[in-house]
Design a protein around this motif. Structure first.
Motif, PDB file in Angstrom:
ATOM      1  N   GLN A 181     -38.737   7.171  21.194  1.00 23.28           N
ATOM      2  CA  GLN A 181     -38.862   8.579  21.559  1.00 23.28           C
ATOM      3  C   GLN A 181     -37.524   9.296  21.509  1.00 23.28           C
ATOM      4  OE1 GLN A 181     -41.700  10.094  21.925  1.00 23.28           O
ATOM      5  NE2 GLN A 181     -40.839  12.098  22.443  1.00 23.28           N
ATOM      6  N   GLN A 182     -36.463   8.610  21.902  1.00 30.58           N
ATOM      7  CA  GLN A 182     -35.132   9.209  21.846  1.00 30.58           C
ATOM      8  C   GLN A 182     -34.757   9.547  20.403  1.00 30.58           C
ATOM      9  OE1 GLN A 182     -31.858   6.638  22.995  1.00 30.58           O
ATOM     10  NE2 GLN A 182     -30.702   8.375  23.791  1.00 30.58           N
ATOM     11  N   GLU A 183     -35.028   8.643  19.485  1.00 33.52           N
ATOM     12  CA  GLU A 183     -34.735   8.888  18.067  1.00 33.52           C
ATOM     13  C   GLU A 183     -35.587  10.028  17.529  1.00 33.52           C
ATOM     14  OE1 GLU A 183     -32.718   8.282  14.482  1.00 33.52           O
ATOM     15  OE2 GLU A 183     -32.332   7.502  16.506  1.00 33.52           O
ATOM     16  N   LYS A 184     -36.854  10.060  17.940  1.00 38.84           N
ATOM     17  CA  LYS A 184     -37.751  11.130  17.498  1.00 38.84           C
ATOM     18  C   LYS A 184     -37.260  12.490  17.978  1.00 38.84           C
ATOM     19  CE  LYS A 184     -42.525  12.779  17.996  1.00 38.84           C
ATOM     20  NZ  LYS A 184     -43.847  12.512  18.621  1.00 38.84           N
ATOM     21  N   GLU A 185     -36.892  12.586  19.246  1.00 40.83           N
ATOM     22  CA  GLU A 185     -36.443  13.860  19.791  1.00 40.83           C
ATOM     23  C   GLU A 185     -35.098  14.275  19.204  1.00 40.83           C
ATOM     24  OE1 GLU A 185     -36.656  14.042  24.061  1.00 40.83           O
ATOM     25  OE2 GLU A 185     -38.716  13.260  24.103  1.00 40.83           O
ATOM     26  N   LYS A 186     -34.254  13.292  18.903  1.00 44.51           N
ATOM     27  CA  LYS A 186     -32.972  13.608  18.270  1.00 44.51           C
ATOM     28  C   LYS A 186     -33.194  14.198  16.878  1.00 44.51           C
ATOM     29  CE  LYS A 186     -30.455  10.527  16.218  1.00 44.51           C
ATOM     30  NZ  LYS A 186     -29.605   9.347  15.933  1.00 44.51           N
ATOM     31  N   ASN A 187     -34.098  13.592  16.113  1.00 44.36           N
ATOM     32  CA  ASN A 187     -34.387  14.096  14.774  1.00 44.36           C
ATOM     33  C   ASN A 187     -35.012  15.495  14.831  1.00 44.36           C
ATOM     34  OD1 ASN A 187     -33.402  11.761  13.581  1.00 44.36           O
ATOM     35  ND2 ASN A 187     -35.417  10.770  13.506  1.00 44.36           N
ATOM     36  N   GLU A 188     -35.885  15.711  15.823  1.00 44.31           N
ATOM     37  CA  GLU A 188     -36.491  17.030  15.973  1.00 44.31           C
ATOM     38  C   GLU A 188     -35.440  18.079  16.314  1.00 44.31           C
ATOM     39  OE1 GLU A 188     -39.433  16.435  18.956  1.00 44.31           O
ATOM     40  OE2 GLU A 188     -40.941  15.624  17.561  1.00 44.31           O
ATOM     41  N   MET A 189     -34.492  17.711  17.174  1.00 46.82           N
ATOM     42  CA  MET A 189     -33.431  18.640  17.541  1.00 46.82           C
ATOM     43  C   MET A 189     -32.540  18.951  16.347  1.00 46.82           C
ATOM     44  SD  MET A 189     -30.420  18.226  20.405  1.00 46.82           S
ATOM     45  CE  MET A 189     -29.607  16.954  19.414  1.00 46.82           C
ATOM     46  N   MET A 190     -32.191  17.927  15.575  1.00 49.19           N
ATOM     47  CA  MET A 190     -31.353  18.142  14.400  1.00 49.19           C
ATOM     48  C   MET A 190     -32.067  19.019  13.388  1.00 49.19           C
ATOM     49  SD  MET A 190     -28.526  16.762  15.116  1.00 49.19           S
ATOM     50  CE  MET A 190     -27.748  16.945  13.515  1.00 49.19           C
ATOM     51  N   GLY A 191     -33.384  18.822  13.263  1.00 48.18           N
ATOM     52  CA  GLY A 191     -34.161  19.647  12.344  1.00 48.18           C
ATOM     53  C   GLY A 191     -34.151  21.109  12.771  1.00 48.18           C
ATOM     54  N   LYS A 192     -34.269  21.357  14.065  1.00 47.44           N
ATOM     55  CA  LYS A 192     -34.243  22.738  14.570  1.00 47.44           C
ATOM     56  C   LYS A 192     -32.870  23.365  14.373  1.00 47.44           C
ATOM     57  CE  LYS A 192     -37.901  22.091  18.006  1.00 47.44           C
ATOM     58  NZ  LYS A 192     -38.228  22.036  19.453  1.00 47.44           N
ATOM     59  N   LEU A 193     -31.810  22.560  14.611  1.00 46.32           N
ATOM     60  CA  LEU A 193     -30.459  23.073  14.407  1.00 46.32           C
ATOM     61  C   LEU A 193     -30.214  23.392  12.935  1.00 46.32           C
ATOM     62  CD1 LEU A 193     -28.402  20.719  16.764  1.00 46.32           C
ATOM     63  CD2 LEU A 193     -28.889  23.156  17.098  1.00 46.32           C
ATOM     64  N   LYS A 194     -30.748  22.551  12.056  1.00 46.89           N
ATOM     65  CA  LYS A 194     -30.599  22.806  10.621  1.00 46.89           C
ATOM     66  C   LYS A 194     -31.328  24.079  10.220  1.00 46.89           C
ATOM     67  CE  LYS A 194     -31.129  20.679   6.083  1.00 46.89           C
ATOM     68  NZ  LYS A 194     -31.528  19.459   5.328  1.00 46.89           N
ATOM     69  N   ASP A 195     -32.527  24.265  10.745  1.00 49.40           N
ATOM     70  CA  ASP A 195     -33.283  25.488  10.450  1.00 49.40           C
ATOM     71  C   ASP A 195     -32.528  26.719  10.941  1.00 49.40           C
ATOM     72  OD1 ASP A 195     -35.288  24.008   9.299  1.00 49.40           O
ATOM     73  OD2 ASP A 195     -36.574  24.019  11.088  1.00 49.40           O
ATOM     74  N   LEU A 196     -31.925  26.600  12.142  1.00 46.61           N
ATOM     75  CA  LEU A 196     -31.167  27.720  12.691  1.00 46.61           C
ATOM     76  C   LEU A 196     -29.952  28.031  11.825  1.00 46.61           C
ATOM     77  CD1 LEU A 196     -30.792  29.747  15.009  1.00 46.61           C
ATOM     78  CD2 LEU A 196     -29.492  27.981  16.233  1.00 46.61           C
ATOM     79  N   GLY A 197     -29.242  26.948  11.398  1.00 47.66           N
ATOM     80  CA  GLY A 197     -28.079  27.130  10.541  1.00 47.66           C
ATOM     81  C   GLY A 197     -28.449  27.751   9.202  1.00 47.66           C
ATOM     82  N   ASN A 198     -29.537  27.284   8.606  1.00 46.18           N
ATOM     83  CA  ASN A 198     -29.977  27.832   7.323  1.00 46.18           C
ATOM     84  C   ASN A 198     -30.397  29.295   7.461  1.00 46.18           C
ATOM     85  OD1 ASN A 198     -29.508  25.543   5.785  1.00 46.18           O
ATOM     86  ND2 ASN A 198     -31.557  24.685   6.177  1.00 46.18           N
ATOM     87  N   SER A 199     -31.002  29.629   8.609  1.00 47.97           N
ATOM     88  CA  SER A 199     -31.400  31.012   8.837  1.00 47.97           C
ATOM     89  C   SER A 199     -30.179  31.931   8.871  1.00 47.97           C
ATOM     90  CB  SER A 199     -32.172  31.117  10.161  1.00 47.97           C
ATOM     91  OG  SER A 199     -32.504  32.456  10.457  1.00 47.97           O
ATOM     92  N   PHE A 200     -29.117  31.462   9.524  1.00 46.85           N
ATOM     93  CA  PHE A 200     -27.884  32.262   9.582  1.00 46.85           C
ATOM     94  C   PHE A 200     -27.201  32.328   8.223  1.00 46.85           C
ATOM     95  CE2 PHE A 200     -23.244  32.271  10.096  1.00 46.85           C
ATOM     96  CZ  PHE A 200     -23.073  33.506  10.690  1.00 46.85           C
ATOM     97  N   LEU A 201     -27.044  31.170   7.570  1.00 43.13           N
ATOM     98  CA  LEU A 201     -26.341  31.134   6.284  1.00 43.13           C
ATOM     99  C   LEU A 201     -27.115  31.835   5.188  1.00 43.13           C
ATOM    100  CD1 LEU A 201     -25.051  27.449   6.391  1.00 43.13           C
ATOM    101  CD2 LEU A 201     -23.663  29.526   6.589  1.00 43.13           C
TER     102      LEU A 201
END
Length: 228
Positions: A181-201
């Motif tokens: 579950q820790q790995e799953k939530e980490k990947n989900e968080m990284m995915g959200k951060l990537k989406d946020l970064g791509n939205s800005f860039l």
């Protein structure tokens, strides 16, 4: 313990039990009889007796609803019992909170079950049945933090009851679930951060894929560079 056994409450008693809550069984949804051993602080003995008897009447009604699997009505009765129970009657209030939690477990509202078990444990810290119910509810919530809390409660149960089979089994299986579950939530968080970064860039016609991260072999530090 079979599924049917898990859903069976304790037998009704004509007199309230005087056994300590910490000696209760391990059935997560089994309901308890409250206690009557707290000394009066503000109330007179007569006032205390009337309030506790009234609370016991609500509890008895709740037991009947619980046995009939009418958990919403049982919940209401246990809440009424809690409402009239003297504030300083910690043992009784612990039992009522734990009974409320049992109803919420059956109603699949695991967060409220956790909350009420926590209240029960504030009243009686080593109340093993409340620990078991909270551990089970957190396990069913299934988030990383909830699973971690569940494991902590099961370990506490083993301190109180070293032979508890449920706790022994859970302490073997939960570490693996927590890791996944820790790995799953980490990947989900990284995915959200990537989406946020791509939205800005994206405002500049770029994306995170336009950059690469390089590690300096000497310092171990990282630098981010535009891909050529």
């Amino acid at each position: 313990m079979t599924e049917n056994q898990e859903h069976q409450p304790e037998s009704e008693r004509t007199e309230p039990s005087i056994a300590q809550p910490t000696n209760a069984g391990t059935d997560l949804t089994e309901i308890d009889d409250p206690l009557s051993q707290c000394e009066a602080v503000i109330l007179t003995p007569e006032e205390r007796k009337v309030l506790i008897e009234t609370a016991l009447e609500h509890k008895t009604t709740g037991n009947t609803h619980f046995k009939n699997k009418d958990y919403a009505s049982a919940l209401s009765s246990y809440q009424e019992a809690l409402a009239v129970c003297p504030e300083d009657s910690s043992a009784e209030r612990a039992v009522f909170y734990a009974n409320i939690a049992a109803c919420y477990i059956h109603m699949e509202d695991y967060k409220k079950a956790v909350e009420n078990c926590s209240e029960a444990l504030k009243c009686t810290p080593n109340y093993s049945k409340a620990l078991l119910r909270r551990a089970s509810a957190n396990s069913r919530i299934g988030s990383w933090s909830s699973l971690t809390d569940s494991l902590a409660d099961y370990k506490k149960i083993l301190e109180l009851e070293p032979g508890n089979k449920e706790a022994l089994a859970a302490t073997r299986t939960l570490p693996g679930r927590i890791e996944v579950q820790q790995e799953k939530e980490k990947n989900e968080m990284m995915g959200k951060l990537k989406d946020l970064g791509n939205s800005f860039l994206g405002n500049f016609g770029l994306s995170l894929d336009s950059f690469q991260m390089n590690q300096d072999p000497k310092s171990g530090g990282y630098s981010i560079n535009m891909k050529k």
